[in-house]
Design a protein around this motif. Structure first.
Motif, PDB file in Angstrom:
ATOM      1  N   VAL A   1      -9.577  15.553  24.023  1.00  0.00           N
ATOM      2  CA  VAL A   1      -8.356  15.310  23.244  1.00  0.00           C
ATOM      3  C   VAL A   1      -8.516  14.056  22.388  1.00  0.00           C
ATOM      4  O   VAL A   1      -8.138  14.027  21.209  1.00  0.00           O
ATOM      5  CB  VAL A   1      -7.142  15.183  24.176  1.00  0.00           C
ATOM      6  CG1 VAL A   1      -5.901  14.760  23.398  1.00  0.00           C
ATOM      7  CG2 VAL A   1      -6.883  16.506  24.892  1.00  0.00           C
ATOM      8  N   THR A   2      -9.102  13.026  22.968  1.00  0.00           N
ATOM      9  CA  THR A   2      -9.295  11.771  22.227  1.00  0.00           C
ATOM     10  C   THR A   2     -10.244  11.972  21.043  1.00  0.00           C
ATOM     11  O   THR A   2     -10.001  11.464  19.942  1.00  0.00           O
ATOM     12  CB  THR A   2      -9.858  10.694  23.164  1.00  0.00           C
ATOM     13  OG1 THR A   2      -8.962  10.517  24.260  1.00  0.00           O
ATOM     14  CG2 THR A   2     -10.006   9.377  22.427  1.00  0.00           C
ATOM     15  N   ASP A   3     -11.333  12.737  21.264  1.00  0.00           N
ATOM     16  CA  ASP A   3     -12.273  13.006  20.169  1.00  0.00           C
ATOM     17  C   ASP A   3     -11.593  13.785  19.047  1.00  0.00           C
ATOM     18  O   ASP A   3     -11.816  13.493  17.850  1.00  0.00           O
ATOM     19  CB  ASP A   3     -13.475  13.784  20.694  1.00  0.00           C
ATOM     20  CG  ASP A   3     -14.338  12.949  21.625  1.00  0.00           C
ATOM     21  OD1 ASP A   3     -14.211  11.713  21.584  1.00  0.00           O
ATOM     22  OD2 ASP A   3     -15.123  13.544  22.398  1.00  0.00           O
ATOM     23  N   ALA A   4     -10.783  14.773  19.429  1.00  0.00           N
ATOM     24  CA  ALA A   4     -10.068  15.540  18.406  1.00  0.00           C
ATOM     25  C   ALA A   4      -9.100  14.654  17.633  1.00  0.00           C
ATOM     26  O   ALA A   4      -8.974  14.762  16.404  1.00  0.00           O
ATOM     27  CB  ALA A   4      -9.314  16.701  19.056  1.00  0.00           C
ATOM     28  N   ARG A   5      -8.445  13.741  18.335  1.00  0.00           N
ATOM     29  CA  ARG A   5      -7.513  12.836  17.660  1.00  0.00           C
ATOM     30  C   ARG A   5      -8.253  11.890  16.722  1.00  0.00           C
ATOM     31  O   ARG A   5      -7.786  11.604  15.611  1.00  0.00           O
ATOM     32  CB  ARG A   5      -6.722  12.043  18.691  1.00  0.00           C
ATOM     33  CG  ARG A   5      -5.645  11.147  18.088  1.00  0.00           C
ATOM     34  CD  ARG A   5      -4.897  10.357  19.121  1.00  0.00           C
ATOM     35  NE  ARG A   5      -4.130  11.239  19.994  1.00  0.00           N
ATOM     36  CZ  ARG A   5      -4.414  11.451  21.273  1.00  0.00           C
ATOM     37  NH1 ARG A   5      -5.469  10.876  21.820  1.00  0.00           N
ATOM     38  NH2 ARG A   5      -3.664  12.237  22.003  1.00  0.00           N
ATOM     39  N   GLU A   6      -9.425  11.411  17.178  1.00  0.00           N
ATOM     40  CA  GLU A   6     -10.216  10.541  16.313  1.00  0.00           C
ATOM     41  C   GLU A   6     -10.691  11.273  15.070  1.00  0.00           C
ATOM     42  O   GLU A   6     -10.698  10.717  13.960  1.00  0.00           O
ATOM     43  CB  GLU A   6     -11.415   9.993  17.090  1.00  0.00           C
ATOM     44  CG  GLU A   6     -11.055   9.006  18.186  1.00  0.00           C
ATOM     45  CD  GLU A   6     -10.419   7.760  17.625  1.00  0.00           C
ATOM     46  OE1 GLU A   6     -10.803   7.352  16.508  1.00  0.00           O
ATOM     47  OE2 GLU A   6      -9.538   7.177  18.288  1.00  0.00           O
ATOM     48  N   THR A   7     -11.100  12.553  15.246  1.00  0.00           N
ATOM     49  CA  THR A   7     -11.515  13.348  14.088  1.00  0.00           C
ATOM     50  C   THR A   7     -10.351  13.530  13.121  1.00  0.00           C
ATOM     51  O   THR A   7     -10.518  13.429  11.894  1.00  0.00           O
ATOM     52  CB  THR A   7     -12.037  14.717  14.555  1.00  0.00           C
ATOM     53  OG1 THR A   7     -13.135  14.519  15.460  1.00  0.00           O
ATOM     54  CG2 THR A   7     -12.512  15.550  13.376  1.00  0.00           C
ATOM     55  N   MET A   8      -9.176  13.813  13.667  1.00  0.00           N
ATOM     56  CA  MET A   8      -7.989  13.968  12.821  1.00  0.00           C
ATOM     57  C   MET A   8      -7.697  12.676  12.059  1.00  0.00           C
ATOM     58  O   MET A   8      -7.435  12.698  10.844  1.00  0.00           O
ATOM     59  CB  MET A   8      -6.785  14.347  13.685  1.00  0.00           C
ATOM     60  CG  MET A   8      -5.478  14.506  12.904  1.00  0.00           C
ATOM     61  SD  MET A   8      -4.046  14.703  13.993  1.00  0.00           S
ATOM     62  CE  MET A   8      -3.952  13.051  14.724  1.00  0.00           C
ATOM     63  N   ASN A   9      -7.758  11.551  12.752  1.00  0.00           N
ATOM     64  CA  ASN A   9      -7.494  10.273  12.089  1.00  0.00           C
ATOM     65  C   ASN A   9      -8.531   9.982  11.014  1.00  0.00           C
ATOM     66  O   ASN A   9      -8.205   9.436   9.945  1.00  0.00           O
ATOM     67  CB  ASN A   9      -7.476   9.147  13.119  1.00  0.00           C
ATOM     68  CG  ASN A   9      -6.304   9.241  14.074  1.00  0.00           C
ATOM     69  OD1 ASN A   9      -5.260   9.795  13.713  1.00  0.00           O
ATOM     70  ND2 ASN A   9      -6.452   8.720  15.270  1.00  0.00           N
ATOM     71  N   THR A  10      -9.799  10.374  11.294  1.00  0.00           N
ATOM     72  CA  THR A  10     -10.849  10.171  10.291  1.00  0.00           C
ATOM     73  C   THR A  10     -10.572  10.982   9.041  1.00  0.00           C
ATOM     74  O   THR A  10     -10.703  10.489   7.909  1.00  0.00           O
ATOM     75  CB  THR A  10     -12.210  10.546  10.879  1.00  0.00           C
ATOM     76  OG1 THR A  10     -12.478   9.727  12.025  1.00  0.00           O
ATOM     77  CG2 THR A  10     -13.315  10.342   9.852  1.00  0.00           C
ATOM     78  N   LYS A  11     -10.193  12.253   9.230  1.00  0.00           N
ATOM     79  CA  LYS A  11      -9.884  13.102   8.090  1.00  0.00           C
ATOM     80  C   LYS A  11      -8.682  12.569   7.314  1.00  0.00           C
ATOM     81  O   LYS A  11      -8.669  12.574   6.072  1.00  0.00           O
ATOM     82  CB  LYS A  11      -9.604  14.536   8.565  1.00  0.00           C
ATOM     83  CG  LYS A  11     -10.791  15.233   9.208  1.00  0.00           C
ATOM     84  CD  LYS A  11     -11.953  15.401   8.227  1.00  0.00           C
ATOM     85  CE  LYS A  11     -13.097  16.164   8.850  1.00  0.00           C
ATOM     86  NZ  LYS A  11     -14.258  16.291   7.917  1.00  0.00           N
ATOM     87  N   ILE A  12      -7.678  12.112   8.043  1.00  0.00           N
ATOM     88  CA  ILE A  12      -6.505  11.555   7.373  1.00  0.00           C
ATOM     89  C   ILE A  12      -6.883  10.325   6.558  1.00  0.00           C
ATOM     90  O   ILE A  12      -6.447  10.147   5.412  1.00  0.00           O
ATOM     91  CB  ILE A  12      -5.409  11.213   8.412  1.00  0.00           C
ATOM     92  CG1 ILE A  12      -4.839  12.504   9.022  1.00  0.00           C
ATOM     93  CG2 ILE A  12      -4.299  10.388   7.781  1.00  0.00           C
ATOM     94  CD1 ILE A  12      -3.865  12.256  10.145  1.00  0.00           C
ATOM     95  N   ASN A  13      -7.708   9.466   7.139  1.00  0.00           N
ATOM     96  CA  ASN A  13      -8.128   8.259   6.416  1.00  0.00           C
ATOM     97  C   ASN A  13      -8.958   8.605   5.183  1.00  0.00           C
ATOM     98  O   ASN A  13      -8.818   7.966   4.129  1.00  0.00           O
ATOM     99  CB  ASN A  13      -8.926   7.351   7.345  1.00  0.00           C
ATOM    100  CG  ASN A  13      -8.073   6.755   8.448  1.00  0.00           C
ATOM    101  OD1 ASN A  13      -6.862   6.581   8.275  1.00  0.00           O
ATOM    102  ND2 ASN A  13      -8.674   6.448   9.577  1.00  0.00           N
ATOM    103  N   GLU A  14      -9.828   9.617   5.319  1.00  0.00           N
ATOM    104  CA  GLU A  14     -10.625  10.040   4.160  1.00  0.00           C
ATOM    105  C   GLU A  14      -9.723  10.609   3.065  1.00  0.00           C
ATOM    106  O   GLU A  14      -9.941  10.346   1.869  1.00  0.00           O
ATOM    107  CB  GLU A  14     -11.650  11.089   4.595  1.00  0.00           C
ATOM    108  CG  GLU A  14     -12.771  10.524   5.449  1.00  0.00           C
ATOM    109  CD  GLU A  14     -13.728  11.608   5.925  1.00  0.00           C
ATOM    110  OE1 GLU A  14     -13.425  12.807   5.667  1.00  0.00           O
ATOM    111  OE2 GLU A  14     -14.765  11.268   6.523  1.00  0.00           O
ATOM    112  N   ALA A  15      -8.713  11.401   3.466  1.00  0.00           N
ATOM    113  CA  ALA A  15      -7.780  11.957   2.478  1.00  0.00           C
ATOM    114  C   ALA A  15      -6.998  10.841   1.788  1.00  0.00           C
ATOM    115  O   ALA A  15      -6.786  10.869   0.568  1.00  0.00           O
ATOM    116  CB  ALA A  15      -6.828  12.946   3.152  1.00  0.00           C
TER     117      ALA A  15
END
Length: 319
Positions: free
Chosen positions: A201-215
């Motif tokens: 769950v934490t890895d998925a959240r980190e991936t989501m945050n990374t994508k949001i930051n890139e966007a």
């Protein structure tokens, strides 16, 4: 046979010698640099003695001395380390977070004795009180924290809150102890299966945050580029405006001069304007002068001569 009087005299001398030795032995004490002493006069505590060296006092039992350390102690909550080996106590470290997750949390508390009198006489076991207060403080703060904060980025805040709460409790108990620091050692989930699920769950959240930051980064980049293009268009428009205004002013100035010339010599100026206009509009046109009856006047074809290439003179040719 020794007389009774002599026996009494020898006994008295022995007792006096023992008392003298006791007085000499108990009339002084030493304090090391890492120690502090508390002198008790008939059981009543005086001011702490912190200066290192040799000190004198009244002999026992009139005065006695309690020597305590000034060094920093470490309280290990949830585990015990001896001879390089760590023994854990999971029952003591198991607690529930604010969002109802079970975690195991242990920590180290650094403390020291700052008031020897209160440390010795305000509680039977100050260390046990400190341990219980540490447990209560940690459980209270963990119980009001989220699982994400406890396992990731919120540890520093949890440490600070535990330190503040523990300091308030120790000050309220008044047991002569000061809290110096609180350091969380481990905060983890109780078994491997739960840890694996939480990690996913934490890895998925980190991936989501990374994508949001890139966007967000891309959006900011495009926004800045659009602002730059807008500013460039505005600056070009302002430049064109200034150029057109200056050109218009120049045209007005030329017109004013032509008008002045026209008022002075209207016929000449009119013909001049016609010829200049024809030259601008038809730069490559051939001009013919017509008679009033429609016949064309012969003229010297200067432009045709200009366009013709002159013949190359051969050697030995006659003039």
């Amino acid at each position: 046979m020794m007389s009774l009087k002599r026996i009494y005299m020898i006994t008295g001398m022995v007792i006096a010698a023992l008392i003298l030795i006791l007085v000499l032995v108990t009339s002084w004490y030493t304090v090391d640099e890492s120690e502090q002493a508390l002198v008790l006069t008939f059981g009543e505590a005086g001011e702490p003695v912190v200066e290192p060296g040799l000190h004198f006092k009244m002999p026992w039992p009139m005065q006695s001395v309690e020597v305590l350390s000034k060094e920093t102690f470490s309280l290990q909550f949830g585990y015990e380390e001896k001879d390089g080996k760590i023994k854990e106590f999971p029952k003591e470290t198991k607690m529930i977070t604010g969002d109802e997750y079970i975690v195991l949390a242990d920590l180290v508390v650094q403390w020291k004795i700052t008031d020897p009198k209160n440390y010795l006489y305000n509680a039977d076991d100050p260390k046990e009180i400190l341990y219980d207060a540490t447990s209560a403080s940690l459980r209270s703060i963990i119980g009001s924290s989220l699982i994400d904060d406890a396992l990731t980025s919120g540890k520093a805040e949890i440490e600070a809150n535990v330190r503040d709460l523990l300091t308030d409790l120790i000050d309220e108990y008044d047991i002569g102890i000061s809290i110096l620091a609180v350091k969380l050692q481990d905060v983890e989930l109780p078994n491997e299966e739960v840890r694996s699920a939480f990690t996913a769950v934490t890895d998925a959240r980190e991936t989501m945050n990374t994508k949001i930051n890139e966007a967000k980064k891309y959006r900011n980049q495009r926004t800045n580029e659009a602002k730059g293009e807008k500013d460039a268009i505005i600056y070009r428009a302002k430049g064109d405006k200034i150029a057109r205004v200056e050109q218009a002013r120049g045209d007005v100035a030329v017109f004013d001069k032509l008008y002045t010339e026209y008022k002075s010599n209207p016929e000449i100026t009119r013909k001049r304007l016609v010829l200049e206009t024809l030259e601008n509009v038809l730069p490559d046109a051939e001009i013919y002068i017509m008679k009033d009856n429609g016949d064309t006047l012969k003229y010297f074809p200067i432009r045709q001569l200009e366009n013709q290439t002159p013949p190359v003179k051969q050697e030995g040719s006659e003039e």
